[in-house]
Scaffold this active site. Structure first.
Site, short mmCIF file in Angstrom:
data_model
loop_
_atom_site.label_atom_id
_atom_site.label_comp_id
_atom_site.label_asym_id
_atom_site.label_seq_id
_atom_site.Cartn_x
_atom_site.Cartn_y
_atom_site.Cartn_z
N PRO A 137 0.79 -1.23 0.00
CA PRO A 137 0.00 0.00 0.00
C PRO A 137 0.83 1.29 0.00
CG PRO A 137 0.12 -0.86 2.22
CD PRO A 137 0.90 -1.83 1.35
N GLU A 138 2.13 1.18 -0.28
CA GLU A 138 3.00 2.36 -0.18
C GLU A 138 2.52 3.53 -1.02
OE1 GLU A 138 5.96 -1.12 0.56
OE2 GLU A 138 4.05 -0.77 -0.47
N VAL A 139 1.90 3.26 -2.17
CA VAL A 139 1.46 4.33 -3.06
C VAL A 139 0.51 5.29 -2.36
CG1 VAL A 139 -0.50 3.03 -4.01
CG2 VAL A 139 0.60 4.79 -5.40
#
Length: 258
Positions: A137-139
């Site tokens: 989920p880094e985005v």
């Protein structure tokens, strides 16, 4: 309050070394102390001739929620050199797992997200509880799962990898299995026993055969087709000459002839 617990627990049962990320209050988020302890534990397991399989798991409800964002925030205000040293430490752990002469199994319960999903992906094998969730989920915070990308694209198709890292969605263990990120999914009720049985069965296989197979499998990444075939031929010769292979062939022939 400062957490005084050991960042990682190391225990050996039979031929299996279990490395437990031990920051349950932080969902086992990766900080410098934990990454350093993990590297040291991998070295310890490599040196121990009695250890045939290495497990990495998390204490408490989750496997690992990724990087410790409070530490990441402080590092962002620090020097380039400090950030490079921090990143290099985790990159070195990924490479350690890849080059370790023993199989490394991620035993995943709860959440394996961001760097935690990257850590699981970096392992040779992944077993997961049915309720476990995965994702990059880094985005959503403007970040990139950069280091694990080299491993992710070897596990799934290029288009699927692009989807996973740009949408940043979380997904359940059965979907992770279908994608090729998880080897086995076990029911929650029997997960501990099933995961232990999986590692025990792996530890009963020939250690030299696993060492040679792991080394060849990953070395072939950078080879052309002909070079990969020839490298396989070389390993074939080495395998024939090991004590395990000689004993295995003898057992098979004795059973056949009896």
């Amino acid at each position: 309050m400062t957490d005084q617990r050991e960042p990682l627990l190391y225990a050996v049962s039979g031929a299996v070394a279990r490395l437990t990320l031990n920051r349950p209050g932080k969902r086992n988020a990766l900080n410098a102390a934990l990454v350093g302890a993990l590297s040291g534990a991998l070295e310890r397991a490599e040196r121990d001739a009695s250890v045939k399989v290495v497990e990495i798991t998390g204490a408490g409800a989750d496997f690992c929620a990724g990087a410790d964002l409070s530490e990441l925030r402080d590092l962002a205000a620090s020097s380039v050199e400090a950030n490079l040293a921090d990143v290099d430490a985790l990159a070195s752990v990924f490479l350690q797992i890849r080059t370790l002469g023993k199989p490394v199994v991620a035993v995943v319960q709860g959440r394996a997200l961001a760097g935690g999903c990257g850590l699981a992906t970096a392992c040779d094998l992944v077993v997961a509880a049915r309720s476990a969730t995965f994702g990059y989920p880094e985005v959503h915070i403007g970040f990139v799962p950069a280091m694990v990308m080299a491993i992710l694209r070897r596990n799934v198709s290029e288009k699927r990898a692009f989807e996973l890292i740009t949408l940043g969605e979380t997904f359940a263990a059965p979907q992770a299995e279908r994608l090729g990120l998880v080897n086995r999914v076990f029911d929650d009720e029997s997960f501990a026993e099933d995961a232990a049985a999986f590692s025990t069965a792996l530890a009963e296989r020939s250690g030299t055969a696993i060492l040679l197979a792991k080394r060849l499998l990953y070395e072939q990444d950078s080879m052309g087709f002909e070079a990969a075939i020839r490298a396989g031929a070389d390993v074939n010769v080495l395998a024939r000459m090991t004590d395990d292979a000689r004993a295995g062939v003898a057992r098979f022939l004795n059973r056949r002839d009896s």
